[in-house]
Design a protein around this motif. Structure first.
Motif, mmCIF file in Angstrom:
data_model
loop_
_atom_site.group_PDB
_atom_site.id
_atom_site.type_symbol
_atom_site.label_atom_id
_atom_site.label_comp_id
_atom_site.label_asym_id
_atom_site.label_seq_id
_atom_site.Cartn_x
_atom_site.Cartn_y
_atom_site.Cartn_z
ATOM 1 N N GLY A 100 0.784 -1.238 0.000
ATOM 2 C CA GLY A 100 0.000 0.000 0.000
ATOM 3 C C GLY A 100 0.809 1.276 0.000
ATOM 4 N N CYS A 101 2.090 1.178 -0.328
ATOM 5 C CA CYS A 101 2.927 2.393 -0.337
ATOM 6 C C CYS A 101 2.396 3.391 -1.370
ATOM 7 C CB CYS A 101 4.370 2.038 -0.666
ATOM 8 S SG CYS A 101 5.148 1.031 0.613
ATOM 9 N N SER A 102 2.544 4.665 -1.041
ATOM 10 C CA SER A 102 2.049 5.732 -1.919
ATOM 11 C C SER A 102 2.723 5.733 -3.277
ATOM 12 C CB SER A 102 2.308 7.098 -1.283
ATOM 13 O OG SER A 102 1.139 7.616 -0.752
ATOM 14 N N GLY A 103 3.966 5.388 -3.293
ATOM 15 C CA GLY A 103 4.709 5.395 -4.546
ATOM 16 C C GLY A 103 6.029 4.676 -4.351
ATOM 17 N N VAL A 104 6.789 4.580 -5.444
ATOM 18 C CA VAL A 104 8.151 4.054 -5.349
ATOM 19 C C VAL A 104 9.067 5.029 -6.081
ATOM 20 C CG1 VAL A 104 7.408 1.644 -5.232
ATOM 21 C CG2 VAL A 104 8.015 2.645 -7.461
ATOM 22 N N LEU A 105 10.287 5.143 -5.594
ATOM 23 C CA LEU A 105 11.280 6.047 -6.190
ATOM 24 C C LEU A 105 12.314 5.163 -6.877
ATOM 25 C CD1 LEU A 105 12.298 8.943 -6.509
ATOM 26 C CD2 LEU A 105 13.384 8.739 -4.270
ATOM 27 N N MET A 106 12.392 5.272 -8.204
ATOM 28 C CA MET A 106 13.126 4.251 -8.926
ATOM 29 C C MET A 106 14.374 4.752 -9.634
ATOM 30 S SD MET A 106 11.572 1.267 -11.354
ATOM 31 C CE MET A 106 10.281 1.015 -10.134
ATOM 32 N N LEU A 107 15.514 4.277 -9.141
ATOM 33 C CA LEU A 107 16.779 4.469 -9.831
ATOM 34 C C LEU A 107 16.745 3.732 -11.156
ATOM 35 C CD1 LEU A 107 19.501 3.743 -7.091
ATOM 36 C CD2 LEU A 107 19.338 5.852 -8.427
ATOM 37 N N GLY A 132 2.255 -4.776 -12.983
ATOM 38 C CA GLY A 132 0.870 -4.897 -13.472
ATOM 39 C C GLY A 132 -0.189 -4.533 -12.446
ATOM 40 N N ASP A 133 -0.025 -3.398 -11.801
ATOM 41 C CA ASP A 133 -0.956 -3.009 -10.742
ATOM 42 C C ASP A 133 -1.282 -1.529 -10.910
ATOM 43 O OD1 ASP A 133 -2.119 -2.255 -8.192
ATOM 44 O OD2 ASP A 133 -1.245 -4.093 -7.363
ATOM 45 N N ALA A 134 -2.557 -1.230 -11.050
ATOM 46 C CA ALA A 134 -2.978 0.156 -11.303
ATOM 47 C C ALA A 134 -2.644 1.078 -10.134
ATOM 48 C CB ALA A 134 -4.476 0.207 -11.595
ATOM 49 N N ARG A 135 -2.358 0.511 -8.979
ATOM 50 C CA ARG A 135 -2.021 1.347 -7.827
ATOM 51 C C ARG A 135 -0.605 1.907 -7.895
ATOM 52 N NH1 ARG A 135 -3.093 -2.823 -3.099
ATOM 53 N NH2 ARG A 135 -2.014 -4.088 -4.654
ATOM 54 N N LEU A 136 0.215 1.347 -8.762
ATOM 55 C CA LEU A 136 1.622 1.776 -8.823
ATOM 56 C C LEU A 136 1.752 3.256 -9.201
ATOM 57 C CD1 LEU A 136 4.710 1.331 -8.935
ATOM 58 C CD2 LEU A 136 4.428 0.457 -11.261
ATOM 59 N N ARG A 137 2.501 3.993 -8.379
ATOM 60 C CA ARG A 137 2.896 5.369 -8.699
ATOM 61 C C ARG A 137 4.419 5.382 -8.703
ATOM 62 N NH1 ARG A 137 -1.294 5.058 -9.942
ATOM 63 N NH2 ARG A 137 -3.221 6.028 -9.239
ATOM 64 N N LEU A 138 4.972 5.571 -9.881
ATOM 65 C CA LEU A 138 6.421 5.451 -10.055
ATOM 66 C C LEU A 138 7.048 6.834 -10.205
ATOM 67 C CD1 LEU A 138 8.114 2.874 -12.427
ATOM 68 C CD2 LEU A 138 8.965 5.194 -12.220
ATOM 69 N N TYR A 139 7.977 7.145 -9.320
ATOM 70 C CA TYR A 139 8.748 8.380 -9.375
ATOM 71 C C TYR A 139 10.159 8.029 -9.848
ATOM 72 C CZ TYR A 139 4.884 10.236 -6.611
ATOM 73 O OH TYR A 139 3.633 10.604 -6.183
ATOM 74 N N LEU A 140 10.582 8.707 -10.896
ATOM 75 C CA LEU A 140 11.906 8.457 -11.469
ATOM 76 C C LEU A 140 12.970 9.174 -10.633
ATOM 77 C CD1 LEU A 140 10.675 9.087 -15.083
ATOM 78 C CD2 LEU A 140 11.423 6.862 -14.196
ATOM 79 N N TYR A 141 14.101 8.533 -10.491
ATOM 80 C CA TYR A 141 15.151 9.070 -9.622
ATOM 81 C C TYR A 141 16.357 9.455 -10.481
ATOM 82 C CZ TYR A 141 18.144 9.207 -5.396
ATOM 83 O OH TYR A 141 18.994 9.579 -4.371
ATOM 84 N N LEU A 159 7.945 7.756 -21.437
ATOM 85 C CA LEU A 159 7.296 6.963 -20.375
ATOM 86 C C LEU A 159 5.934 7.549 -20.003
ATOM 87 C CD1 LEU A 159 10.410 6.198 -18.136
ATOM 88 C CD2 LEU A 159 8.941 4.473 -19.233
ATOM 89 N N LEU A 160 5.878 8.877 -19.916
ATOM 90 C CA LEU A 160 4.614 9.546 -19.555
ATOM 91 C C LEU A 160 3.529 9.289 -20.601
ATOM 92 C CD1 LEU A 160 5.242 13.154 -18.189
ATOM 93 C CD2 LEU A 160 3.874 11.333 -17.151
ATOM 94 N N LYS A 161 3.944 9.249 -21.831
ATOM 95 C CA LYS A 161 2.980 9.047 -22.916
ATOM 96 C C LYS A 161 2.393 7.631 -22.844
ATOM 97 C CE LYS A 161 2.517 9.736 -27.881
ATOM 98 N NZ LYS A 161 3.210 10.034 -29.150
ATOM 99 N N LYS A 162 3.247 6.674 -22.545
ATOM 100 C CA LYS A 162 2.799 5.277 -22.512
ATOM 101 C C LYS A 162 2.111 4.941 -21.189
ATOM 102 C CE LYS A 162 2.880 0.789 -23.707
ATOM 103 N NZ LYS A 162 2.297 0.192 -24.905
ATOM 104 N N TYR A 163 2.588 5.508 -20.110
ATOM 105 C CA TYR A 163 2.064 5.149 -18.780
ATOM 106 C C TYR A 163 1.632 6.391 -17.985
ATOM 107 C CZ TYR A 163 4.444 0.805 -20.008
ATOM 108 O OH TYR A 163 4.871 -0.333 -20.655
ATOM 109 N N GLY A 165 -0.274 8.652 -15.414
ATOM 110 C CA GLY A 165 -0.869 8.251 -14.133
ATOM 111 C C GLY A 165 0.061 7.349 -13.355
ATOM 112 N N THR A 166 0.634 6.372 -14.002
ATOM 113 C CA THR A 166 1.586 5.475 -13.313
ATOM 114 C C THR A 166 2.924 6.181 -13.118
ATOM 115 O OG1 THR A 166 0.518 3.511 -14.205
ATOM 116 C CG2 THR A 166 2.805 3.285 -13.468
ATOM 117 N N VAL A 167 3.435 6.770 -14.188
ATOM 118 C CA VAL A 167 4.682 7.549 -14.060
ATOM 119 C C VAL A 167 4.283 8.890 -13.450
ATOM 120 C CG1 VAL A 167 6.588 8.606 -15.304
ATOM 121 C CG2 VAL A 167 5.770 6.334 -15.961
#
Lengths: 314, 314
Positions: A100-107, A132-141, A159-163, A165-167
């Protein structure tokens, strides 16, 4: 599922180690709770300043589960989940989303240098598809001084164009305000949340449509930094910014991670906090003394840190 | 327990992936056996060219166990076991030693840049102490163009003094012969085995007391490279060296890992071999065609590769 996105001051929480270098879960939970009670709106656990890449995948998973079991709200968490190995990034990201984390910060994967945007795109796309989870919020690092692998504007756009809401956003630790400004100009209006990688740029970031900062010194100075976030439209905002920048500048005279731990050890009266994992080394006693003396001369304090430490150390 | 140390030509074995990007154990075993039958005296599995850092710890362990179960002699193996996380390096190294591997090739922790020799010393020392096994033979992996974290002469000296016999040698992938020469001059006489990181330096390395080379192109050209190793004191050694350098120079026009896989795919008539994991990308068809055409024009071949591939693909 968190309904609101994180904003404000997030700390890349430093990870305490016992003398045998194993993660110290008790001190960890205590520090996370102190941060949330003292100005942090979120915790970017497992960032660069967390020595996250000095931890195994399993060590990170145990620490994250511990935090949530001990009452740290998952909605406040944005764990770092980007690894060199695609399989590790998928595993950690799935785990964080399931908790249930709000987001992930991804290197980006950071071993190979000079890799193409196409290769990096495939990496992030594979992670998103496999989780494959609509809850994913990915923050680029974006932290080229350390990772040596940049997140370019062109990559973000693709990435924003393809995903959409997720990105969800980026942490810009380039140290280059022009780059942060370019990210804000290009993407902030489309719901892409830009966090400055240092509070030095917090006011500029807020004035240009950013969402806050994810900053090392959020570990020790969250109250004052949060004040700039809360009052960025107030008349005294520039004066407040000047104050937090000055504290940051003191810290930057020393190796940051060891310095953060030295400060927590000193102001929390808990010397074991100074321990770092190789390849880092703790500050020398002279460095530690010089740093904390300079902070005290500036009336710096970490209110409430001693009491909690003393309770749990007893 | 292997009684003899590895020498000669070692390949950092490329790791085949299935179309779903999972490691392809069957093709892996086949390629390892082909290498040992065609000039490699040892296999430095899980090196840079193996995309090792794109694999999880568990994926590496399964692949290593598979090789040994399928009859690849542990005495021929020098797996890469150096990770960013101390806990991962200890786990992989213990696993390799328990399986009887001749040695391990250890990267420094490579996330943090500008770390001190003291921090790196502590990392290697902790691994050695925690593995705590007299059978351990540790080869240091110096590859600053990729890791960005060098293994200095001063660090080697300190480690050798504290752990003689255990600290067994180095792979120098600096690309700087002066550095290799300095390592040979300083340590070769005390039983420290210096491997060049490219066959371009093989003859020079042998003439100055080195033990061989651990080289990317060992994956495709092991016979000719081994000939230089075997005949380094023969009158035609310089001519032989010239030949392998020329082949290397063809390969270096392309991204190495994708190029190695493209060559194996082509000469083994097994297109699936071309697959790489992100962040790498395979060669374009045009690049692949250009590369293999140039190699064929030089009468390059990989004898015996087609038959084994065809058998196992059937």
């Amino acid at each position: 599922m968190p309904t609101q996105r994180l904003s404000g001051v997030l700390a890349p929480v430093v990870t305490p180690f016992k003398r045998d270098l194993s993660p110290d879960r008790e001190r960890y939970v205590r520090h996370c709770k102190w941060l949330l009670a003292n100005g942090c709106r979120g915790l970017a656990v497992f960032g660069t300043n967390s020595e996250a890449n000095s931890l195994s995948v399993e060590e990170r998973m145990v620490l994250l589960e511990t935090l949530i079991q001990e009452g740290v709200p998952a909605a406040a968490l944005m764990p770092g989940t980007g690894c060199c190995a695609l399989s590790d990034s998928v595993r950690l990201t799935s785990h964080a989303v399931a908790l249930g984390c709000s987001g992930v910060l991804m290197l980006p994967p950071f071993y190979y240098k000079g890799v193409s945007d196409e290769g990096l795109y495939r990496n992030f796309a594979e992670v998103i598809e496999r989780v494959g989870d609509a809850r994913l919020r990915l923050y680029l690092y974006h932290i080229p001084p350390v990772s040596q692998v940049p997140i370019t504007l062109a990559l973000i756009e693709r990435l924003l164009k393809k995903y959409p809401g997720t990105v969800a956003g980026v942490k810009d630790s380039s140290g280059d305000w022009n780059n942060t400004q370019a990210m804000l100009d290009a993407f902030a209006k489309s719901g892409f949340d830009v966090f400055a990688g240092s509070e030095v740029f917090l006011l500029d970031n807020m004035r240009n449509g950013g969402k806050g900062c994810i900053t090392a010194t959020g570990n020790i100075n969250p109250g004052a930094i949060n004040e700039v976030f809360e009052r960025w439209q107030a008349p005294d905002a520039d004066a407040l910014q000047k104050g937090i920048t000055a504290t940051r500048n003191v810290m930057q005279k020393y190796p940051m991670m060891a310095a953060l731990k030295a400060v927590i050890a000193h102001f929390g009266r808990d010397p074991d906090w100074a321990t770092v994992r190789p390849p880092l080394v703790e500050l020398t006693p002279a460095q530690s003394k010089s740093l904390t003396t300079e902070l005290e001369a500036r009336s710096f304090d970490m209110p409430g840190l001693v009491a909690t430490s003393a309770t749990a150390t007893a």
